[in-house]
Motif scaffolding. Sequence first.
Motif, PDB file in Angstrom:
ATOM      1  N   SER A   6       0.852  -1.187   0.000  1.00  0.00           N
ATOM      2  CA  SER A   6       0.000   0.000   0.000  1.00  0.00           C
ATOM      3  C   SER A   6       0.887   1.235   0.000  1.00  0.00           C
ATOM      4  CB  SER A   6      -0.924   0.013   1.212  1.00  0.00           C
ATOM      5  OG  SER A   6      -0.183   0.163   2.392  1.00  0.00           O
ATOM      6  N   MET A   7       0.302   2.359  -0.383  1.00  0.00           N
ATOM      7  CA  MET A   7       1.111   3.573  -0.447  1.00  0.00           C
ATOM      8  C   MET A   7       0.236   4.804  -0.480  1.00  0.00           C
ATOM      9  SD  MET A   7       2.433   2.994  -4.300  1.00  0.00           S
ATOM     10  CE  MET A   7       2.345   4.454  -5.292  1.00  0.00           C
ATOM     11  N   THR A   8       0.759   5.900   0.005  1.00  0.00           N
ATOM     12  CA  THR A   8       0.123   7.203  -0.091  1.00  0.00           C
ATOM     13  C   THR A   8       1.203   8.186  -0.508  1.00  0.00           C
ATOM     14  OG1 THR A   8      -1.456   6.653   1.646  1.00  0.00           O
ATOM     15  CG2 THR A   8      -1.124   8.974   1.165  1.00  0.00           C
ATOM     16  N   GLY A   9       0.944   8.949  -1.567  1.00  0.00           N
ATOM     17  CA  GLY A   9       1.948   9.902  -2.011  1.00  0.00           C
ATOM     18  C   GLY A   9       1.542  10.583  -3.299  1.00  0.00           C
ATOM     19  N   LYS A  27      -1.021  10.462  -8.214  1.00  0.00           N
ATOM     20  CA  LYS A  27      -1.491  10.632  -6.841  1.00  0.00           C
ATOM     21  C   LYS A  27      -1.977   9.271  -6.369  1.00  0.00           C
ATOM     22  CE  LYS A  27      -3.377  15.100  -8.054  1.00  0.00           C
ATOM     23  NZ  LYS A  27      -4.619  15.855  -8.207  1.00  0.00           N
ATOM     24  N   THR A  28      -1.587   8.875  -5.183  1.00  0.00           N
ATOM     25  CA  THR A  28      -2.013   7.595  -4.643  1.00  0.00           C
ATOM     26  C   THR A  28      -2.479   7.762  -3.209  1.00  0.00           C
ATOM     27  OG1 THR A  28       0.182   6.997  -3.860  1.00  0.00           O
ATOM     28  CG2 THR A  28      -0.387   6.311  -6.087  1.00  0.00           C
ATOM     29  N   VAL A  29      -3.475   6.982  -2.853  1.00  0.00           N
ATOM     30  CA  VAL A  29      -3.927   6.905  -1.470  1.00  0.00           C
ATOM     31  C   VAL A  29      -4.165   5.444  -1.143  1.00  0.00           C
ATOM     32  CG1 VAL A  29      -4.963   9.206  -1.369  1.00  0.00           C
ATOM     33  CG2 VAL A  29      -6.346   7.282  -2.094  1.00  0.00           C
ATOM     34  N   ASN A  30      -4.120   5.142   0.136  1.00  0.00           N
ATOM     35  CA  ASN A  30      -4.346   3.786   0.580  1.00  0.00           C
ATOM     36  C   ASN A  30      -5.787   3.390   0.270  1.00  0.00           C
ATOM     37  OD1 ASN A  30      -3.687   1.378   1.719  1.00  0.00           O
ATOM     38  ND2 ASN A  30      -3.677   2.109   3.821  1.00  0.00           N
ATOM     39  N   ASN A  31      -5.985   2.194  -0.194  1.00  0.00           N
ATOM     40  CA  ASN A  31      -7.309   1.685  -0.517  1.00  0.00           C
ATOM     41  C   ASN A  31      -7.271   0.173  -0.337  1.00  0.00           C
ATOM     42  OD1 ASN A  31      -9.961   1.645  -1.364  1.00  0.00           O
ATOM     43  ND2 ASN A  31      -9.498   1.960  -3.524  1.00  0.00           N
ATOM     44  N   GLY A  62      -4.494   0.104  -3.503  1.00  0.00           N
ATOM     45  CA  GLY A  62      -4.353   1.549  -3.493  1.00  0.00           C
ATOM     46  C   GLY A  62      -5.188   2.174  -4.595  1.00  0.00           C
ATOM     47  N   LYS A  63      -5.508   3.434  -4.436  1.00  0.00           N
ATOM     48  CA  LYS A  63      -6.208   4.195  -5.474  1.00  0.00           C
ATOM     49  C   LYS A  63      -5.167   5.065  -6.154  1.00  0.00           C
ATOM     50  CE  LYS A  63      -9.921   7.359  -6.465  1.00  0.00           C
ATOM     51  NZ  LYS A  63     -10.997   8.186  -5.952  1.00  0.00           N
TER      52      LYS A  63
END
Length: 65
Positions: A6-9, A27-31, A62-63
């Motif tokens: 997973s990743m957010t960034g 753009k990524t967010v946890n999903n 992730g999204k």
Amino acid sequence: MNTISSMTGAASVQYNSNELSFSITVKTVNNRFLDAYFKLSDNIAHLESNFRALCAEYLKRGKIE
């Protein structure tokens, strides 16, 4: 290569040459699941399935926009 769980960034890059120019913003967010969304210009829209496959090769969840 290992997959990322997973990743957010966010990241952005621009490339310019005499023959080619493009910019990429990610753009990524946890999903809980993998959800990839692309905004592509008409001249490369046919590559969307390739981009999805590439994301799935390296990411489990992730999204991604």
